[in-house]
Write a protein that holds these residues in place. Sequence first.
Motif, PDB file in Angstrom:
ATOM      1  N   VAL A 109      33.666  71.717  55.170  1.00 32.37           N
ATOM      2  CA  VAL A 109      32.419  71.570  54.410  1.00 32.37           C
ATOM      3  C   VAL A 109      32.594  71.770  52.904  1.00 32.37           C
ATOM      4  CG1 VAL A 109      31.496  73.938  54.599  1.00 32.37           C
ATOM      5  CG2 VAL A 109      29.935  71.994  54.562  1.00 32.37           C
ATOM      6  N   SER A 110      33.576  72.595  52.498  1.00 38.24           N
ATOM      7  CA  SER A 110      33.761  72.802  51.052  1.00 38.24           C
ATOM      8  C   SER A 110      34.400  71.564  50.417  1.00 38.24           C
ATOM      9  CB  SER A 110      34.629  74.032  50.805  1.00 38.24           C
ATOM     10  OG  SER A 110      35.859  73.850  51.446  1.00 38.24           O
ATOM     11  N   ASP A 111      34.979  70.692  51.233  1.00 34.09           N
ATOM     12  CA  ASP A 111      35.626  69.480  50.728  1.00 34.09           C
ATOM     13  C   ASP A 111      34.690  68.267  50.840  1.00 34.09           C
ATOM     14  OD1 ASP A 111      37.988  68.023  49.814  1.00 34.09           O
ATOM     15  OD2 ASP A 111      37.846  67.064  51.799  1.00 34.09           O
ATOM     16  N   HIS A 112      34.100  68.092  52.013  1.00 36.83           N
ATOM     17  CA  HIS A 112      33.141  66.992  52.205  1.00 36.83           C
ATOM     18  C   HIS A 112      32.259  67.285  53.413  1.00 36.83           C
ATOM     19  CE1 HIS A 112      36.538  65.989  54.867  1.00 36.83           C
ATOM     20  NE2 HIS A 112      35.691  65.288  55.592  1.00 36.83           N
ATOM     21  N   VAL A 113      31.081  66.613  53.406  1.00 39.76           N
ATOM     22  CA  VAL A 113      30.174  66.778  54.549  1.00 39.76           C
ATOM     23  C   VAL A 113      30.471  65.669  55.553  1.00 39.76           C
ATOM     24  CG1 VAL A 113      27.775  66.703  55.326  1.00 39.76           C
ATOM     25  CG2 VAL A 113      28.367  67.902  53.220  1.00 39.76           C
ATOM     26  N   LEU A 114      30.854  66.082  56.748  1.00 36.80           N
ATOM     27  CA  LEU A 114      31.138  65.096  57.801  1.00 36.80           C
ATOM     28  C   LEU A 114      29.814  64.742  58.489  1.00 36.80           C
ATOM     29  CD1 LEU A 114      33.306  63.552  59.463  1.00 36.80           C
ATOM     30  CD2 LEU A 114      33.417  65.541  60.967  1.00 36.80           C
ATOM     31  N   ALA A 115      29.167  63.685  57.978  1.00 40.87           N
ATOM     32  CA  ALA A 115      27.873  63.281  58.546  1.00 40.87           C
ATOM     33  C   ALA A 115      28.092  62.590  59.889  1.00 40.87           C
ATOM     34  CB  ALA A 115      27.172  62.357  57.570  1.00 40.87           C
ATOM     35  N   ALA A 116      27.029  62.506  60.677  1.00 39.42           N
ATOM     36  CA  ALA A 116      27.130  61.859  61.991  1.00 39.42           C
ATOM     37  C   ALA A 116      27.518  60.392  61.807  1.00 39.42           C
ATOM     38  CB  ALA A 116      25.799  61.972  62.717  1.00 39.42           C
ATOM     39  N   ALA A 117      28.529  59.958  62.558  1.00 35.61           N
ATOM     40  CA  ALA A 117      28.955  58.559  62.513  1.00 35.61           C
ATOM     41  C   ALA A 117      28.119  57.766  63.524  1.00 35.61           C
ATOM     42  CB  ALA A 117      30.438  58.466  62.864  1.00 35.61           C
ATOM     43  N   TRP A 118      28.190  56.426  63.432  1.00 36.80           N
ATOM     44  CA  TRP A 118      27.343  55.622  64.326  1.00 36.80           C
ATOM     45  C   TRP A 118      27.713  55.872  65.789  1.00 36.80           C
ATOM     46  CZ3 TRP A 118      29.269  52.176  67.828  1.00 36.80           C
ATOM     47  CH2 TRP A 118      30.578  51.732  67.643  1.00 36.80           C
ATOM     48  N   MET A 119      29.005  56.104  66.050  1.00 36.60           N
ATOM     49  CA  MET A 119      29.379  56.318  67.459  1.00 36.60           C
ATOM     50  C   MET A 119      28.886  57.682  67.960  1.00 36.60           C
ATOM     51  SD  MET A 119      32.870  55.901  69.605  1.00 36.60           S
ATOM     52  CE  MET A 119      33.680  54.559  68.837  1.00 36.60           C
ATOM     53  N   GLY A 120      28.841  58.656  67.035  1.00 38.76           N
ATOM     54  CA  GLY A 120      28.285  59.965  67.392  1.00 38.76           C
ATOM     55  C   GLY A 120      26.801  59.854  67.714  1.00 38.76           C
ATOM     56  N   LYS A 121      26.115  58.997  66.927  1.00 38.13           N
ATOM     57  CA  LYS A 121      24.673  58.806  67.171  1.00 38.13           C
ATOM     58  C   LYS A 121      24.452  58.104  68.520  1.00 38.13           C
ATOM     59  CE  LYS A 121      23.361  58.746  62.353  1.00 38.13           C
ATOM     60  NZ  LYS A 121      22.998  58.005  61.194  1.00 38.13           N
TER      61      LYS A 121
END
Length: 190
Positions: free
Chosen positions: A116-128
């Motif tokens: 998280v201190s480097d980048h926010v791993l947002a939900a990917a389309w496959m995760g959704k």
Amino acid sequence: MAIPRQLPNAITIVRILCAPVFLWMLLADGGADGALRWWAAVLFIVAIATDGIDGYLARKHDIVTDLGKLLDPIADKVLTGFAFIGLSILGELPWWITIIVLIREIGITVYRFMVVSDHVLAAAWMGKLKTLAQGLALSFALLPLWTLVGDWIFWVNGVLMTIAVILTIASGIDYIVTEMRAARAKRRDA
Ligand SMILES: O=P(O)(O)OC[C@H](O)CO
């Protein structure tokens, strides 16, 4: 029309709070196919349906926050995780399925916080898509539809659960591969 900036995250938090209530309703009378079981299933369906609403509102009103990006997948995991565990406690879903799902969900969540201190791993389309498939499979497994339509519904439940488990594993691998590629590209550019 403007909406309060906190509304999407508030919806996400309500989803988390619904999870223990839902689990209590599911387990209270041993999962029997009476009124409590129906209410538990309805609460789960309403709560999981809010998954689309919080993200949609945040995007539509341009109030997407990093907190929301982190909180939304956690809320989904708490709710679906409780449903998987509840069904396994009732003996309606093999524990090995629940354990595989929990390992993937907790693994990706821990990784999200590690980076998280480097980048926010947002939900990917496959995760959704995976969350949608889990929500559908769990809704069918929770609703005591067998009392209305007969035992053939267990076959449908099995197919839906198989699709959900495959997508759970595949989307976990998708995150790992994407992150590894990004890390490699970053090293190359450095
Ligand atoms: O697969 P994840 O961990 O990114 O979770 C996806 C979210 O539940 C989508 O709302």
